[in-house]
Structures are given as C-alpha cells and as structure tokens.
Design an enzyme around this catalytic site. Structure first.
Site, PDB file in Angstrom:
ATOM      1  N   ARG A  74      44.858  19.524   4.331  1.00 24.78           N
ATOM      2  CA  ARG A  74      45.152  20.693   3.496  1.00 24.78           C
ATOM      3  C   ARG A  74      46.230  20.310   2.486  1.00 24.78           C
ATOM      4  NH1 ARG A  74      42.687  25.232   5.141  1.00 24.78           N
ATOM      5  NH2 ARG A  74      42.229  25.530   7.360  1.00 24.78           N
ATOM      6  N   GLY A 111      36.674  24.777   0.554  1.00 24.49           N
ATOM      7  CA  GLY A 111      36.728  26.236   0.509  1.00 24.49           C
ATOM      8  C   GLY A 111      37.500  26.736  -0.700  1.00 24.49           C
ATOM      9  N   ILE A 135      33.790  28.096   7.353  1.00 27.67           N
ATOM     10  CA  ILE A 135      33.259  29.006   8.386  1.00 27.67           C
ATOM     11  C   ILE A 135      33.567  30.457   8.000  1.00 27.67           C
ATOM     12  CG2 ILE A 135      33.518  27.293  10.242  1.00 27.67           C
ATOM     13  CD1 ILE A 135      35.951  29.037  11.231  1.00 27.67           C
ATOM     14  N   ASP A 136      34.433  30.657   6.993  1.00 34.79           N
ATOM     15  CA  ASP A 136      34.849  32.024   6.642  1.00 34.79           C
ATOM     16  C   ASP A 136      33.837  32.746   5.735  1.00 34.79           C
ATOM     17  OD1 ASP A 136      37.130  31.238   7.993  1.00 34.79           O
ATOM     18  OD2 ASP A 136      38.300  30.863   6.174  1.00 34.79           O
ATOM     19  N   ARG A 171      36.614  45.690  32.600  1.00 32.81           N
ATOM     20  CA  ARG A 171      37.807  45.574  31.752  1.00 32.81           C
ATOM     21  C   ARG A 171      37.478  45.763  30.267  1.00 32.81           C
ATOM     22  NH1 ARG A 171      39.540  39.901  34.504  1.00 32.81           N
ATOM     23  NH2 ARG A 171      41.085  40.673  35.974  1.00 32.81           N
ATOM     24  N   GLU A 231      40.979  37.643  13.090  1.00 33.18           N
ATOM     25  CA  GLU A 231      42.388  37.194  13.147  1.00 33.18           C
ATOM     26  C   GLU A 231      43.216  37.837  12.042  1.00 33.18           C
ATOM     27  OE1 GLU A 231      42.599  32.956  12.579  1.00 33.18           O
ATOM     28  OE2 GLU A 231      41.521  33.008  10.695  1.00 33.18           O
ATOM     29  N   ARG A 275      41.986  42.113  28.498  1.00 31.25           N
ATOM     30  CA  ARG A 275      42.105  40.655  28.460  1.00 31.25           C
ATOM     31  C   ARG A 275      41.752  40.179  27.047  1.00 31.25           C
ATOM     32  NH1 ARG A 275      44.240  41.444  32.542  1.00 31.25           N
ATOM     33  NH2 ARG A 275      43.988  40.437  34.571  1.00 31.25           N
TER      34      ARG A 275
HETATM   35  O1  F6P Z   1      39.346  28.467   6.694  1.00 31.47           O
HETATM   36  C1  F6P Z   1      38.857  28.087   7.936  1.00 31.47           C
HETATM   37  C2  F6P Z   1      39.820  28.467   9.032  1.00 31.47           C
HETATM   38  O2  F6P Z   1      39.280  28.053  10.264  1.00 31.47           O
HETATM   39  C3  F6P Z   1      40.195  29.943   9.076  1.00 31.47           C
HETATM   40  O3  F6P Z   1      39.198  30.723   9.658  1.00 31.47           O
HETATM   41  C4  F6P Z   1      41.480  29.870   9.844  1.00 31.47           C
HETATM   42  O4  F6P Z   1      42.306  30.972   9.543  1.00 31.47           O
HETATM   43  C5  F6P Z   1      42.108  28.588   9.342  1.00 31.47           C
HETATM   44  O5  F6P Z   1      41.038  27.802   8.855  1.00 31.47           O
HETATM   45  C6  F6P Z   1      42.859  27.797  10.383  1.00 31.47           C
HETATM   46  O6  F6P Z   1      43.474  26.743   9.745  1.00 31.47           O
HETATM   47  P1  F6P Z   1      44.078  25.467  10.465  1.00 31.47           P
HETATM   48  O7  F6P Z   1      42.943  24.647  10.984  1.00 31.47           O
HETATM   49  O8  F6P Z   1      44.834  24.783   9.397  1.00 31.47           O
HETATM   50  O9  F6P Z   1      44.909  25.975  11.603  1.00 31.47           O
END
Ligand code: F6P
Length: 358
Positions: A74, A111, A135-136, A171, A231, A275
């Site tokens: 990154r 991305g 994946i987003d 649950r 998330e 949980r």
């Molecule tokens: O952009 C893909 C992704 O997996 C997101 O869904 C997630 O928020 C992020 O990357 C996690 O990033 P890293 O692998 O840097 O923790």
C-alpha cells in the site's frame, strides 16, 4: 515487439494472478517475443526500481493461485507527491524506472487508491492501462471488480457455518464482513447467507430498529438471529458527526470494531447472548471462484487488446456483462457505493431483511 510491465498494488485478492495470466497469454499470442516485466511489491517497486523479467512459464499454473506472484504494497496516493525519507521524488523515480525499461505500457491492477496514482502517471505522460481489483467492488466505472465474487463466497460460507451453531445454541451472531467504506460485500454475502439483519455504511443504523427486529424474531418463536455487519457500518448518531468528531470518538472507543459495539448494545437491550465472528483476511485469500476466473481472463485479454491498439489511459471495466474501456480520469477519486434506494435493497427488504433504518 512489445515491452510491458505488470504491477499489482493495494490489498491483494484472489484473482490477481488469473488476471495477469490473461494479459500475458493474450500478449504472447500476438507478440511471442514480447518482454514482460513484473514490478515487485506495487508502486514501491516502480519507485525503487525493483522488478523482474518474467518468462511465459511464470504465467502457467497460476489461474487458480490466490495472492500475487509479484507482490503488492500500500503506497497512499496522498503521499505520492511528497519526497521519501531520503528526499527522493517518487513520481520522478517511477517515470525513470518506466523509461529505463523502455516500456510501451504499464498495466496496473488495483483498487481506488491505486487508480488515483495510475491516473497521475497517465497525466505525467506514461502509457497506462488498469484493471479493477478489489473484494470491495467499490471502483467507479465498472459493475464488477475481480476478487469480489470470491470474497462473497467466503463471507457467505462464514455465515452458513454460523447458522448451524447459532441454531444449536439459540444465540445472536454477528458476522463482520470486510468492504472498507462500502457495503457491497456485506450486502451480497448477507443475502446469500440468509442474514436476518444487514448493516451497511451507506444506510446508517438505528440500534432501536435492530433491537425491534430481534425482538420480533423472538416473538415469532425464532431462537437465533444472524446479523451481517459491514466493517464500515455506522450508527445514525455517529453518521451525524463531522469527520473530525467521529475520528475523535472512535479513538476513545473501547471496542475493537463496530460489531463489538453493536453486540454489547444488543446484549444489554435484549438479554440475548451475542457472539461475534470476524472472518477478516480469509475473505481475500485462497483460490478465485469460477466467476472471477472468467472475468479475470476476459479483463486481462481486453487489457492486452488495448495495448495492441495502443489505446492508453483507460481502465478495463465491465458494464452490463460487456467489457468497456473507461477513461482513467473518470475513474480516479470516485467511489461506487450501494444506493439505499436501489432495487437490490428493496428486494432484500421485501424478504424481511432489516437494514436498521426504521
Ligand atoms: O480493500 C480491501 C480490504 O480488504 C478492505 O475490505 C479492508 O478494509 C482493507 O482492505 C484491509 O486492509 P489491510 O489488508 O491493509 O489490513
């Protein structure tokens, strides 16, 4: 003869190798003597001149291999114009690696952040073609990104597995799904996994609505409930805060993620046992699903076609099942989000799925 470089940037996903294979196979078909370079570890490799010359055999046997054979990293776009710790001008350095390799084109798989830098390089005069990876599924200009469907399968499988244990114990279970600031992955996995409640960043939730939906299920004699929570899910009250206020609040939060906050509130308000499961990076790992292998092969071949036509400055996207070139300048800096009024949300609601919004 063509000289091409491949670069994978940002978070990895399942179908990166399948996509590079598509590009390489199609290039070698037309130019058997083509030189293909793998830039190592994303833009970092382009900045510091780390690359390797690939052989046709490097692209064999990788259709089903997850991750990326050339590594990734990154490199935030916002720091690209800043010199590195040794005063190196990163943009200049990337251009110089490109020139040194005498490239006809660099093919960049990535991305949103990756696309901003790709557009910058294109504006700086490099021949760039990009491919939509994540994946987003949040890249503007394409209906689908490669990696998304594979991740949907994994997140769905996580919800499927939770179903049996949730039913045995009676649950409430929360499955926290990746997706960064968008809810595509959670929405699709939530529907596919039969979640009762789906919480997305695009539809800020009211905890009262979530609690009402859970109580309604209890009244109906249902002994367990499953929430698919993105998330990036956010409550209505947090969504009303400024970015700065929200960041400050988050910094003080005792919860590792939003699901834990929601879980605690549910336990307090309903008395039900909760949980939490976070499949995390498993959603990015393993083999690409068949759908991703198909679109990766198609996208890779289409990128090679653009190179053959010397048509640069485009991302190869998919619109209505057709492959389309989309100008990089249109893609960079935009996010494709779930529309709260879209038909998929309406259909999910008509199935009785609660989105926490009323
Ligand atoms: O952009 C893909 C992704 O997996 C997101 O869904 C997630 O928020 C992020 O990357 C996690 O990033 P890293 O692998 O840097 O923790």
């Amino acid at each position: 003869m063509k000289r091409i470089a491949l670069l994978t940037s940002g978070g990895d996903c399942q179908s990166l190798n399948a996509t590079m294979r598509g590009v390489a196979k199609s290039i070698y078909e037309t130019y058997p003597d083509a030189e293909i370079y793998g830039i190592l570890e994303g833009y970092k490799g382009l900045i510091y001149g780390n690359y390797k010359k690939m052989k046709p055999s490097d692209f064999s046997g990788i259709l089903t291999l997850g991750g990326t054979i050339i590594g990734t990293s990154r490199q935030p776009f916002k720091y690209m114009r800043d010199p590195d710790e040794n005063g190196l001008d990163k943009v200049k350095a990337m251009k110089s690696t490109y020139k040194k390799l005498k490239l006809d084109c660099i093919v960049i798989l990535g991305g949103n952040g990756t696309h901003k830098t790709a557009n910058l390089l294109s504006e700086e005069g490099l021949n760039v073609v990009t491919l939509p990876k994540t994946i987003d599924n949040d890249i503007w200009g394409t209906d689908m990104t490669f990696g998304f469907q594979s991740a949907v399968d994994i997140a769905t499988n996580a919800i499927d597995c939770i179903h049996t244990t949730a039913a045995s114990h009676g649950r409430v279970f929360i499955v926290e799904v990746m997706g960064h600031k968008v809810g595509w992955l959670t929405l699709h996995a939530g529907i596919a996994g039969g979640a009762d409640i789906i919480l997305l960043p695009e539809i800020p939730y009211d905890i009262n609505s979530v609690v009402d939906a859970l109580n309604k299920r209890t009244e109906q004699g249902k002994k367990f409930s499953i929430l698919a929570v993105a998330e990036g899910a956010i409550s209505k009250e947090d969504a009303a805060l400024s970015k700065k206020e929200y960041k400050k609040k988050q910094a003080k939060s005792p919860f590792p993620s939003v699901s834990y906050k929601i879980g605690k509130e549910i336990e307090e308000r309903t008395g039900q046992e909760v949980r939490i499961t976070v499949p995390g990076h498993t959603q990015r790992g393993g083999e690409p699903c068949a759908y991703d292998r198909v679109i990766s092969s198609r996208l890779g071949a289409a990128a090679a076609e653009l190179i053959k036509q010397e048509k640069y400055g485009y991302m190869v996207g998919i619109k209505n099942q057709e492959i389309v070139p989309v100008p990089l300048s249109e893609v960079a800096g935009k996010l494709k989000m779930v529309e709260p009024d879209s038909s998929i949300i309406k259909e999910a609601k008509s199935l009785g799925i609660c989105f926490g919004d009323k």
